[in-house]
Scaffold this motif. Structure first.
Motif, PDB file in Angstrom:
ATOM      1  N   SER A  25      25.772 -38.486 -68.658  1.00  0.00           N
ATOM      2  CA  SER A  25      26.522 -37.743 -69.354  1.00  0.00           C
ATOM      3  C   SER A  25      26.400 -36.597 -70.940  1.00  0.00           C
ATOM      4  CB  SER A  25      27.632 -38.061 -69.327  1.00  0.00           C
ATOM      5  OG  SER A  25      28.028 -39.243 -69.537  1.00  0.00           O
ATOM      6  N   LEU A  47      38.277 -34.112 -72.252  1.00  0.00           N
ATOM      7  CA  LEU A  47      39.039 -35.072 -73.256  1.00  0.00           C
ATOM      8  C   LEU A  47      38.227 -35.731 -75.061  1.00  0.00           C
ATOM      9  CD1 LEU A  47      39.752 -38.360 -73.349  1.00  0.00           C
ATOM     10  CD2 LEU A  47      38.298 -39.233 -72.166  1.00  0.00           C
ATOM     11  N   VAL A  48      38.988 -35.728 -75.667  1.00  0.00           N
ATOM     12  CA  VAL A  48      38.905 -35.665 -77.167  1.00  0.00           C
ATOM     13  C   VAL A  48      38.237 -37.063 -78.061  1.00  0.00           C
ATOM     14  CG1 VAL A  48      39.131 -34.122 -78.932  1.00  0.00           C
ATOM     15  CG2 VAL A  48      39.495 -32.893 -77.189  1.00  0.00           C
ATOM     16  N   GLY A  49      37.098 -37.186 -78.109  1.00  0.00           N
ATOM     17  CA  GLY A  49      37.775 -38.328 -79.276  1.00  0.00           C
ATOM     18  C   GLY A  49      36.976 -37.998 -80.817  1.00  0.00           C
ATOM     19  N   ALA A  50      37.070 -39.377 -81.819  1.00  0.00           N
ATOM     20  CA  ALA A  50      37.046 -38.895 -83.155  1.00  0.00           C
ATOM     21  C   ALA A  50      35.391 -38.455 -82.761  1.00  0.00           C
ATOM     22  CB  ALA A  50      36.583 -40.309 -83.901  1.00  0.00           C
ATOM     23  N   VAL A  51      34.550 -38.195 -82.709  1.00  0.00           N
ATOM     24  CA  VAL A  51      33.053 -37.478 -82.534  1.00  0.00           C
ATOM     25  C   VAL A  51      32.680 -36.907 -81.380  1.00  0.00           C
ATOM     26  CG1 VAL A  51      30.110 -37.999 -83.343  1.00  0.00           C
ATOM     27  CG2 VAL A  51      32.239 -39.263 -84.265  1.00  0.00           C
ATOM     28  N   ASN A  52      33.019 -37.006 -79.832  1.00  0.00           N
ATOM     29  CA  ASN A  52      32.810 -36.928 -79.148  1.00  0.00           C
ATOM     30  C   ASN A  52      34.442 -36.155 -78.532  1.00  0.00           C
ATOM     31  OD1 ASN A  52      29.645 -37.119 -79.471  1.00  0.00           O
ATOM     32  ND2 ASN A  52      30.195 -39.394 -79.084  1.00  0.00           N
ATOM     33  N   THR A  53      33.489 -35.574 -77.556  1.00  0.00           N
ATOM     34  CA  THR A  53      34.062 -34.892 -76.718  1.00  0.00           C
ATOM     35  C   THR A  53      33.669 -35.243 -75.082  1.00  0.00           C
ATOM     36  OG1 THR A  53      35.615 -33.253 -78.056  1.00  0.00           O
ATOM     37  CG2 THR A  53      35.230 -32.714 -75.420  1.00  0.00           C
ATOM     38  N   GLU A  54      34.149 -35.074 -73.680  1.00  0.00           N
ATOM     39  CA  GLU A  54      34.092 -35.607 -73.048  1.00  0.00           C
ATOM     40  C   GLU A  54      34.265 -34.238 -71.786  1.00  0.00           C
ATOM     41  OE1 GLU A  54      34.070 -39.311 -70.479  1.00  0.00           O
ATOM     42  OE2 GLU A  54      34.848 -37.783 -68.600  1.00  0.00           O
ATOM     43  N   VAL A  97      29.149 -34.978 -72.618  1.00  0.00           N
ATOM     44  CA  VAL A  97      29.837 -35.601 -73.404  1.00  0.00           C
ATOM     45  C   VAL A  97      28.616 -34.734 -74.758  1.00  0.00           C
ATOM     46  CG1 VAL A  97      29.598 -37.741 -75.217  1.00  0.00           C
ATOM     47  CG2 VAL A  97      30.287 -37.701 -72.983  1.00  0.00           C
ATOM     48  N   ILE A  98      29.760 -34.045 -75.549  1.00  0.00           N
ATOM     49  CA  ILE A  98      28.898 -33.434 -76.604  1.00  0.00           C
ATOM     50  C   ILE A  98      29.770 -33.435 -78.140  1.00  0.00           C
ATOM     51  CG2 ILE A  98      28.132 -31.032 -74.855  1.00  0.00           C
ATOM     52  CD1 ILE A  98      30.855 -29.297 -75.741  1.00  0.00           C
ATOM     53  N   THR A  99      29.177 -32.914 -78.835  1.00  0.00           N
ATOM     54  CA  THR A  99      30.694 -33.435 -80.132  1.00  0.00           C
ATOM     55  C   THR A  99      31.623 -32.816 -80.244  1.00  0.00           C
ATOM     56  OG1 THR A  99      29.020 -31.864 -81.611  1.00  0.00           O
ATOM     57  CG2 THR A  99      28.266 -33.385 -81.301  1.00  0.00           C
ATOM     58  N   SER A 156      32.295 -31.396 -82.345  1.00  0.00           N
ATOM     59  CA  SER A 156      32.444 -29.952 -83.227  1.00  0.00           C
ATOM     60  C   SER A 156      31.861 -28.796 -81.843  1.00  0.00           C
ATOM     61  CB  SER A 156      31.853 -30.682 -84.257  1.00  0.00           C
ATOM     62  OG  SER A 156      31.243 -29.236 -85.002  1.00  0.00           O
ATOM     63  N   ALA A 179      37.699 -43.664 -78.412  1.00  0.00           N
ATOM     64  CA  ALA A 179      38.020 -43.151 -77.095  1.00  0.00           C
ATOM     65  C   ALA A 179      37.193 -41.813 -75.802  1.00  0.00           C
ATOM     66  CB  ALA A 179      38.302 -42.092 -78.152  1.00  0.00           C
ATOM     67  N   VAL A 180      36.144 -41.863 -76.567  1.00  0.00           N
ATOM     68  CA  VAL A 180      35.117 -41.437 -75.110  1.00  0.00           C
ATOM     69  C   VAL A 180      33.993 -42.670 -74.548  1.00  0.00           C
ATOM     70  CG1 VAL A 180      33.421 -39.552 -74.012  1.00  0.00           C
ATOM     71  CG2 VAL A 180      35.677 -39.267 -76.114  1.00  0.00           C
TER      72      VAL A 180
END
Lengths: 69, 69, 69, 69, 69, 69
Positions: free
Chosen positions: A61, B17-24, B38-40, B42, C20-21
């Protein structure tokens, strides 16, 4: 073997293009939807890939980008 | 912009799904066929991604593996 | 499932760091030789990874660089 | 130069397979444990890689997947 | 250590965004030209990265795509 | 199309090296600063890349490593 890659897309091998080191494989994973992979020639031979054969496209991913129009 | 990535799969955003650095991001690219990216965080914000929005999964062919049963 | 990735290194899970991710997994693949992977938290859960468990590090050859002193 | 890649595995070059653009390098990183890399032919030449030479396999942790039986 | 990655761009650390597992680093590699990296938090700490510090962005050529307007 | 890759560097095609499956493209993205990409020969042809043409290097941030001296 079960792999952590989130994307495992079942399909059929459409075309195989062989180079000296790498081989390009095109899979049809849904009607009209193709996925292209470049793997080593050696891997392609070890998997005995051939046109018409069933196979999976496996993608981590973190290697998938998102785009919008 | 037209990109060299051989795999550009059109779909609809299903979940974020949002994390501190990455988002799924999960896209449905064909009926019942999902692709996870999985991208940043931002990038996700810059693209204004939201559930139900149309988007593309973009994957370089050298990042696609092949598997067989 | 047999995957085209040329590098499949058998090992034992040493540590798991959960975000988180993403989740960071450290495998010992030979005595004193560790390999670190970052996979999604979701994948780690689906594989039921735990310290002491046997697992494989899977790496596509196009993702391996070479360095010299 | 010290690089952020978490995986830096010291080994010995076993085989080199040269193509038009890419070269496939096999390193032995532990007794009986080999890692295969595909790098550009140009990089291989710049590093003066040769069979028997000491080298490192360098792998970013986000490029490592985990699998279980 | 000399690495096979063809792209080694010298720059200055502009910003650091820290997550649980990953850290996002922005380097300025030419006046007004920034490159963003996501590496593990652990790597960032081991390299002692800090704003204003000199560093390199290292990118394997097989991870670079080309686009045109 | 707007892509999630954080790194989109505008440049000019300097050289093109064609193989059976892959093609190596060198872009100058700032005075004296070059970026090398390996993409499929097919992609290079579809984008009609040629020396002197304007193009972009597109790099996902998770594919960028950081190094220090």
């Amino acid at each position: 073997m079960k792999v952590s890659a989130r994307n495992v897309l079942k399909g059929t091998v459409k075309t195989i293009l062989v180079g000296a080191v790498n081989t390009e494989i095109t899979l049809e994973v849904a009607p009209g939807l193709e996925v292209v992979a470049v793997i080593t020639k050696s891997s392609s031979e070890q998997l005995a890939l051939a046109e018409g054969k069933e196979a999976y496209a496996v993608i981590k991913s973190s290697d998938v980008m998102i785009a919008v129009d």
